[in-house]
Design a protein around this motif. Structure first.
Motif, PDB file in Angstrom:
ATOM      1  N   VAL A  75      42.547  32.884  42.133  1.00 28.70           N
ATOM      2  CA  VAL A  75      44.012  32.929  42.187  1.00 28.70           C
ATOM      3  C   VAL A  75      44.563  32.992  40.770  1.00 28.70           C
ATOM      4  CG1 VAL A  75      44.123  31.657  44.368  1.00 28.70           C
ATOM      5  CG2 VAL A  75      44.182  30.410  42.201  1.00 28.70           C
ATOM      6  N   PRO A  76      45.781  33.504  40.608  1.00 34.64           N
ATOM      7  CA  PRO A  76      46.387  33.521  39.272  1.00 34.64           C
ATOM      8  C   PRO A  76      46.602  32.105  38.747  1.00 34.64           C
ATOM      9  CG  PRO A  76      47.550  34.988  40.777  1.00 34.64           C
ATOM     10  CD  PRO A  76      46.617  34.171  41.610  1.00 34.64           C
ATOM     11  N   GLY A  77      46.432  31.910  37.448  1.00 35.00           N
ATOM     12  CA  GLY A  77      46.672  30.622  36.837  1.00 35.00           C
ATOM     13  C   GLY A  77      48.160  30.383  36.617  1.00 35.00           C
ATOM     14  N   PRO A  78      48.514  29.184  36.197  1.00 36.84           N
ATOM     15  CA  PRO A  78      49.922  28.871  35.922  1.00 36.84           C
ATOM     16  C   PRO A  78      50.500  29.823  34.877  1.00 36.84           C
ATOM     17  CG  PRO A  78      48.565  26.893  35.890  1.00 36.84           C
ATOM     18  CD  PRO A  78      47.620  28.046  35.953  1.00 36.84           C
ATOM     19  N   ALA A  79      51.663  30.352  35.168  1.00 35.53           N
ATOM     20  CA  ALA A  79      52.407  31.238  34.257  1.00 35.53           C
ATOM     21  C   ALA A  79      51.729  32.594  34.045  1.00 35.53           C
ATOM     22  CB  ALA A  79      52.638  30.561  32.908  1.00 35.53           C
ATOM     23  N   GLU A  80      50.658  32.890  34.809  1.00 36.39           N
ATOM     24  CA  GLU A  80      50.029  34.203  34.694  1.00 36.39           C
ATOM     25  C   GLU A  80      50.760  35.235  35.561  1.00 36.39           C
ATOM     26  OE1 GLU A  80      45.403  33.083  33.554  1.00 36.39           O
ATOM     27  OE2 GLU A  80      45.875  33.720  35.601  1.00 36.39           O
ATOM     28  N   HIS A  81      50.523  36.489  35.276  1.00 33.63           N
ATOM     29  CA  HIS A  81      51.177  37.581  35.993  1.00 33.63           C
ATOM     30  C   HIS A  81      50.239  38.098  37.090  1.00 33.63           C
ATOM     31  CE1 HIS A  81      53.177  37.376  32.069  1.00 33.63           C
ATOM     32  NE2 HIS A  81      54.241  37.876  32.681  1.00 33.63           N
TER      33      HIS A  81
ATOM     34  N   LEU B 142      48.426  40.167  40.062  1.00 37.60           N
ATOM     35  CA  LEU B 142      48.279  41.548  40.496  1.00 37.60           C
ATOM     36  C   LEU B 142      48.539  41.625  41.995  1.00 37.60           C
ATOM     37  CD1 LEU B 142      44.989  42.321  38.541  1.00 37.60           C
ATOM     38  CD2 LEU B 142      47.279  43.180  37.967  1.00 37.60           C
ATOM     39  N   GLN B 143      48.823  42.810  42.487  1.00 39.02           N
ATOM     40  CA  GLN B 143      49.085  42.946  43.917  1.00 39.02           C
ATOM     41  C   GLN B 143      47.822  42.673  44.734  1.00 39.02           C
ATOM     42  OE1 GLN B 143      51.435  46.314  44.932  1.00 39.02           O
ATOM     43  NE2 GLN B 143      51.016  46.191  47.132  1.00 39.02           N
ATOM     44  N   TYR B 144      46.663  43.004  44.179  1.00 34.32           N
ATOM     45  CA  TYR B 144      45.379  42.758  44.839  1.00 34.32           C
ATOM     46  C   TYR B 144      44.431  42.099  43.841  1.00 34.32           C
ATOM     47  CZ  TYR B 144      47.168  46.404  47.982  1.00 34.32           C
ATOM     48  OH  TYR B 144      47.949  47.149  48.830  1.00 34.32           O
ATOM     49  N   ASN B 145      43.458  41.364  44.357  1.00 31.15           N
ATOM     50  CA  ASN B 145      42.354  40.897  43.527  1.00 31.15           C
ATOM     51  C   ASN B 145      41.345  42.035  43.367  1.00 31.15           C
ATOM     52  OD1 ASN B 145      43.668  38.465  43.704  1.00 31.15           O
ATOM     53  ND2 ASN B 145      41.871  37.309  44.383  1.00 31.15           N
ATOM     54  N   TYR B 146      40.700  42.088  42.206  1.00 31.97           N
ATOM     55  CA  TYR B 146      39.725  43.137  41.937  1.00 31.97           C
ATOM     56  C   TYR B 146      38.435  42.527  41.400  1.00 31.97           C
ATOM     57  CZ  TYR B 146      43.356  46.727  42.392  1.00 31.97           C
ATOM     58  OH  TYR B 146      44.344  47.554  42.863  1.00 31.97           O
TER      59      TYR B 146
ATOM     60  N   THR C 241      35.520  38.495  39.376  1.00 33.65           N
ATOM     61  CA  THR C 241      36.737  38.845  40.103  1.00 33.65           C
ATOM     62  C   THR C 241      37.942  38.245  39.401  1.00 33.65           C
ATOM     63  OG1 THR C 241      35.532  38.921  42.204  1.00 33.65           O
ATOM     64  CG2 THR C 241      37.917  38.621  42.337  1.00 33.65           C
ATOM     65  N   PHE C 242      39.052  38.965  39.416  1.00 37.01           N
ATOM     66  CA  PHE C 242      40.259  38.480  38.760  1.00 37.01           C
ATOM     67  C   PHE C 242      41.472  38.739  39.649  1.00 37.01           C
ATOM     68  CE2 PHE C 242      39.295  42.751  37.274  1.00 37.01           C
ATOM     69  CZ  PHE C 242      40.490  43.428  37.468  1.00 37.01           C
ATOM     70  N   ALA C 243      42.516  37.941  39.412  1.00 39.91           N
ATOM     71  CA  ALA C 243      43.713  38.008  40.251  1.00 39.91           C
ATOM     72  C   ALA C 243      44.988  38.229  39.450  1.00 39.91           C
ATOM     73  CB  ALA C 243      43.846  36.717  41.068  1.00 39.91           C
ATOM     74  N   SER C 244      44.893  38.228  38.133  1.00 39.97           N
ATOM     75  CA  SER C 244      46.092  38.355  37.303  1.00 39.97           C
ATOM     76  C   SER C 244      45.808  39.280  36.124  1.00 39.97           C
ATOM     77  CB  SER C 244      46.531  36.983  36.783  1.00 39.97           C
ATOM     78  OG  SER C 244      45.608  36.495  35.824  1.00 39.97           O
ATOM     79  N   VAL C 245      46.892  39.692  35.455  1.00 40.60           N
ATOM     80  CA  VAL C 245      46.764  40.536  34.272  1.00 40.60           C
ATOM     81  C   VAL C 245      45.953  39.819  33.197  1.00 40.60           C
ATOM     82  CG1 VAL C 245      48.053  41.640  32.403  1.00 40.60           C
ATOM     83  CG2 VAL C 245      48.937  41.720  34.754  1.00 40.60           C
ATOM     84  N   GLU C 246      46.244  38.533  33.007  1.00 35.27           N
ATOM     85  CA  GLU C 246      45.556  37.766  31.970  1.00 35.27           C
ATOM     86  C   GLU C 246      44.069  37.617  32.263  1.00 35.27           C
ATOM     87  OE1 GLU C 246      49.859  36.861  31.824  1.00 35.27           O
ATOM     88  OE2 GLU C 246      48.368  36.970  33.429  1.00 35.27           O
ATOM     89  N   GLN C 247      43.709  37.406  33.539  1.00 35.68           N
ATOM     90  CA  GLN C 247      42.297  37.284  33.905  1.00 35.68           C
ATOM     91  C   GLN C 247      41.575  38.621  33.706  1.00 35.68           C
ATOM     92  OE1 GLN C 247      42.257  35.752  37.912  1.00 35.68           O
ATOM     93  NE2 GLN C 247      43.244  33.830  37.335  1.00 35.68           N
ATOM     94  N   PHE C 248      42.248  39.720  34.004  1.00 29.21           N
ATOM     95  CA  PHE C 248      41.658  41.036  33.763  1.00 29.21           C
ATOM     96  C   PHE C 248      41.296  41.206  32.291  1.00 29.21           C
ATOM     97  CE2 PHE C 248      42.822  45.184  31.917  1.00 29.21           C
ATOM     98  CZ  PHE C 248      41.740  45.933  32.358  1.00 29.21           C
ATOM     99  N   TRP C 249      42.241  40.905  31.406  1.00 26.70           N
ATOM    100  CA  TRP C 249      41.990  41.115  29.984  1.00 26.70           C
ATOM    101  C   TRP C 249      40.899  40.185  29.464  1.00 26.70           C
ATOM    102  CZ3 TRP C 249      43.020  45.389  27.814  1.00 26.70           C
ATOM    103  CH2 TRP C 249      44.146  46.137  28.176  1.00 26.70           C
TER     104      TRP C 249
END
Length: 245
Positions: A48-54, A56-60, A87-95
């Motif tokens: 899941v996205p972390g606090p204050a993270e952006h 994504l519409q889907y997890n990848y 696997t990531f759920a937010s823009v920050e996790q992707f990067w």
């Protein structure tokens, strides 16, 4: 996370399993754990996205695969060869993942990066893929890293505007050229595949004379049955693909 990427960078050696042959019991438990992870075990904690993270519409999920060219590969051995990076759920996790990954242009041999929606395996036979197909483009050496980044950022940013049709994207590094493809669910939906094609041309800034081909996964499977040594299930090399100029 760093350990996973270290293992990825060291994958050329191909001897990780041999180095731990003596620890049979621990290896067995370790392999079972990894197998459960790669099969999307329901026991795994949801990403899941972390606090204050952006969000994504889907997890990848990022995947990586490498094989020896010319060696016949069954569906089972191909699936075992795919390594799940994370696997990531937010823009920050992707990067956080992407910034540690080797760029496609720096990979060697027959190597592939796959980025698919969570729960979809990068295989023709997956339920989400079996009725679909892919747009495929061949690239001159030196273009893969930039094209791959532009493609996946467009996919994560929902620039294709085709609802839930997009399944994932692949970059395939080969000796003389590189190949990129984007997969969708419904090959028979010509309006959707045309929109994906047009968006792909735009986000990759392809020259007007670039030739693209759409191929259904059903046709890919038929090609494999007729020429079993040509490619393994789920691989993305195809002798009918065209070069982007």
């Amino acid at each position: 996370m760093n350990n996973k990427f270290d293992a990825l960078k060291d994958d050329d050696s191909g001897d990780h399993d041999q180095n731990e042959e003596n620890s049979t019991q621990k290896d067995g438990e370790k392999e079972k754990t990894e197998r459960d992870k790669s099969q999307g075990s329901s026991k795994r904690k949801a990403v899941v996205p972390g606090p204050a993270e952006h969000p994504l519409q889907y997890n990848y999920t990022f995947w990586y695969s490498r094989r020896t060219p010319g060696r016949p590969t069954s569906s089972q051995s191909y699936e075992q060869n795919i390594k799940q990076i994370g696997t990531f759920a937010s823009v920050e996790q992707f990067w956080r993942f992407y910034s540690h990954m080797v760029r496609p242009g720096d990979l060697t041999g027959h190597s592939d990066f796959h980025l698919f929606k969570e729960g979809i395996k990068p295989m023709w036979e997956d339920d989400a893929n079996k009725n679909g197909g892919k747009w495929i483009i061949r690239l001159r050496k030196g273009l893969a890293s930039r094209c791959w980044e532009n493609l996946i950022l467009a996919m994560l940013g929902e620039q294709f505007m085709v609802g839930e049709e997009i399944c994932g994207a692949v970059v395939s590094v080969r000796f003389q050229e590189d190949i990129i493809s984007i997969w969708n669910k419904t090959a028979s939906d010509q309006a959707t595949t045309a929109r994906i094609r047009d968006t792909l041309r735009r986000v990759l800034n392809l020259p007007p004379n670039t030739i693209m081909e759409y191929k259904t996964h059903t046709d890919s499977i038929k090609s494999l049955i007729m020429q079993p040594d040509l490619q393994p299930p789920g691989d993305h090399q195809d002798k009918t693909w065209h070069r982007a100029t």
